[in-house]
Scaffold this motif. Structure first.
Motif, PDB file in Angstrom:
ATOM      1  N   THR A  49       0.884  -1.215  -0.015  1.00  0.00           N
ATOM      2  CA  THR A  49       0.051   0.003  -0.194  1.00  0.00           C
ATOM      3  C   THR A  49       0.867   1.586   0.160  1.00  0.00           C
ATOM      4  N   ALA A  70      -6.171   0.303   4.684  1.00  0.00           N
ATOM      5  CA  ALA A  70      -6.126   0.152   6.169  1.00  0.00           C
ATOM      6  C   ALA A  70      -6.101  -1.339   6.477  1.00  0.00           C
ATOM      7  N   ARG A  73      -3.381  -3.377   5.456  1.00  0.00           N
ATOM      8  CA  ARG A  73      -2.227  -3.347   6.185  1.00  0.00           C
ATOM      9  C   ARG A  73      -2.432  -4.393   7.381  1.00  0.00           C
ATOM     10  N   THR A  74      -3.860  -4.356   7.856  1.00  0.00           N
ATOM     11  CA  THR A  74      -3.960  -5.400   9.345  1.00  0.00           C
ATOM     12  C   THR A  74      -3.463  -6.682   8.805  1.00  0.00           C
TER      13      THR A  74
END
Lengths: 309, 276
Positions: A49, A70, A73-74
């Motif tokens: 990302t 987001a 990214r987790t």
């Protein structure tokens, strides 16, 4: 785990990716191989990302990288090619900061930090400053850091660069362990022997495109029946081994000299095992037997020829 | 909102900042300079040789002299320090190659910016707070009221916040700390010196066409609205601007400038993946 379709990315003066596609399952450890400037780092940065793609689609764990960064990214841990580290922080503080940055709450946060310290072998050096660690230990800490939030996917860009042999061995072992624990890993590296040892699949990339491996055996069967190459080092008379080869239907000798034989057999590893058994039954002393097919170096040479940057 | 208050970036930045040698060296030097100014202001005011028309020295005169000396020295020193603390904040992450780790964590670009901004501002506020006893010293002499001090502090903090935001913008735009710091100093120079020169030119031109007029109108003072010293000058009772002082316009402009710088910084930070 990763679905990439016709990915394109251009820079001002060059093209980073030009229609690259890849599908990676959650149980895979994939090696990304290609010459310098092939687009490996660009690809990993898009997945992480950090870079927006110009065209094409990229999904990680079902989430679109550009629309839902987001969530992506987790699920992932990213280790860049030259990863920086806060030298003026203590090891414990460094891990605490990133645990907070990944929004881990107590007691999960405490457990994650303890696990990271344990995993990196730095549990007894928690109060030491990061700057006092060697490069190998820093790499262990960085790997532990990206595992804090228990990602399902690891993106590793040249993780073994600059590491000494022992640190490289440790890194390999750790990646194997993580893969066994169910973490999917996409790793880019120029150290082919390492990739050969740990990867379940190798993907070649050049000029931002997928590269198919070229077949170099001109006399390969036209019906594309599978063959396997066997490399044999033996002790004793070569007449005996000649007799065994003559009894193997479809066997083709590629190279033969004193105590060494390279031949191609129709079939796969099962047929290679049968051939080895026949050699042993015939009373030949085997010093070395390798039936793994062409090594990664050979495959790299086939894929890229003499291409250099 | 809670994420901005309990931002891990603030703790990390402050921890790293306070470990540096300059963390205690700078406040020490800063207080030495301000103490020197207080002593000079006191002796200059009480020195008979400098008394105008041989008038008696009033306590209020001493108080005002010390107050103005401290206020203007403080803002000058802080204007010199603010770029140091803000303009390297993001470039340093880039130079140390730690920015990728931040951008791939769950910290958003506004959270990263906020952490850097608050850490830079808090350190400057520490300097401001450490000088409070010197700023309060004039109360013992008279001539200065607590409201004056509050106005000065409010204006100083707003100016510093704006310079920090500009410094962070430079830091987000440039790749190297040295370029970001130089650019931030150039902007501070424009705000302090160029605006004063522009005002001087406009004022002299206006004075020639309006001889005997009491104070310059707002459009003549306009370049000074962006000057960090201007709101402080307007607090002085017998200043040149008289009733035409516009500190609120200046504050609004500084606020707007700071908000713009913040917005552009966050945008640059979000797009900084290509520079990593």
């Amino acid at each position: 785990m990763i679905e990439i379709e016709a990915l394109r990315k251009s820079y001002r003066k060059s093209r980073g990716l030009d229609g690259f596609s890849l599908r990676m399952e959650s149980n895979e450890l994939v090696g990304l191989v290609g010459p310098n400037g092939a687009g490996k780092t660009t690809l990993i940065k898009i997945l992480a990302t950090l870079l927006p793609a110009d065209a094409g689609s990229v999904r990680v764990s079902g989430h679109d990288v550009s629309l839902d960064p987001a969530c992506v990214r987790t699920t992932l841990g990213y280790l860049p090619d030259v990863a920086g580290i806060y030298q003026d922080m203590r090891i414990g503080e460094f891990l605490e900061f990133f645990a907070d940055a990944f929004r881990l709450k107590k007691p999960k946060r405490t457990a994650a930090i303890e696990r990271a310290l344990e995993r990196s072998g730095l549990a007894d050096r928690r109060e030491d400053f990061v700057e006092h660690l060697s490069l190998g230990w820093k790499q262990r800490l960085l790997l532990a850091k990206i595992l804090l939030h228990e990602p399902k996917l690891l993106l590793l860009d040249e993780p073994a660069t600059g590491l000494d042999p022992l640190a490289r061995i440790h890194l390999r072992e750790q990646l194997k362990r993580l893969h066994a624990e169910g973490v999917a890993i996409l790793i880019s590296s120029h150290i082919l022997s390492d990739l050969e040892d740990i990867c379940t699949r190798i993907v070649f990339i050049a000029d931002g495109k997928n590269v198919e491996e070229a077949q170099t055996t001109p006399s390969a069967p036209k019906d594309h029946a599978p063959t396997i190459r066997c490399e044999v080092e033996f002790a004793g008379a070569s007449e005996t081994i000649d007799r065994v080869i003559a009894g193997q239907p479809g066997a083709r000798v590629l190279e033969q000299k004193d105590g060494f034989l390279l031949l191609e057999l129709p079939g796969s590893s099962k047929e290679a095992s049968t051939f080895l058994q026949t050699l042993l039954t015939a009373g030949i002393t085997i010093l070395h037997f390798d039936a793994r097919g062409p090594g990664l170096e050979e495959r790299y040479r086939r894929a890229f020829g003499e291409q250099t940057r | 909102m809670k994420r901005y208050v309990t931002n891990p970036m603030i703790i990390k930045e402050l921890r790293q900042r306070l470990r540096e040698r300059r963390a205690w060296l700078l406040p020490t030097l800063y207080l030495f300079v301000l103490s020197g100014v207080v002593i000079c202001a006191y002796y200059f005011t009480t020195d008979t040789g400098h008394r105008l028309h041989g008038a008696e020295v009033q306590g209020a005169d001493i108080g005002q002299a010390i107050f103005l000396g401290v206020v203007f020295t403080q803002i000058t020193v802080l204007l010199l320090m603010a770029p140091v603390f803000s303009s390297g904040a993001i470039t340093l992450e880039r130079e140390q190659r730690t920015l990728a780790g931040l951008l791939t964590s769950l910290l958003s670009a506004p959270q990263i910016w906020w952490g850097k901004f608050i850490a830079a501002l808090l350190y400057l506020l520490l300097l401001v707070a450490s000088a409070l006893p010197l700023l309060a010293l004039p109360f013992a002499f008279g001539g200065v009221e607590p409201l004056d001090m509050l106005k000065v502090l409010g204006s100083t903090i707003l100016t510093l916040a704006c310079i920090c935001a500009i410094g962070l913008w430079c830091s987000a735009v440039f790749r190297r700390s040295v370029h970001a710091t130089a650019s931030c100093y150039a902007i501070v120079l424009v705000l302090t010196v160029v605006t004063a020169i522009a005002y001087g030119m406009l004022y002299s031109h206006w004075q020639q066409s309006h001889p005997g007029a009491s104070g310059p109108p707002a459009h003549i003072q306009a370049p000074l609205f962006l000057n960090p010293y201007y709101p402080l000058l307007t607090f002085m009772e017998d200043n040149d601007f008289g009733m035409h002082a516009y500190p609120v316009s200046s504050w609004l402009l500084f606020g707007a400038l700071g908000c713009l710088a913040a917005a552009f910084s966050m945008r640059s930070l979000q797009r900084s993946g290509e520079q990593l």
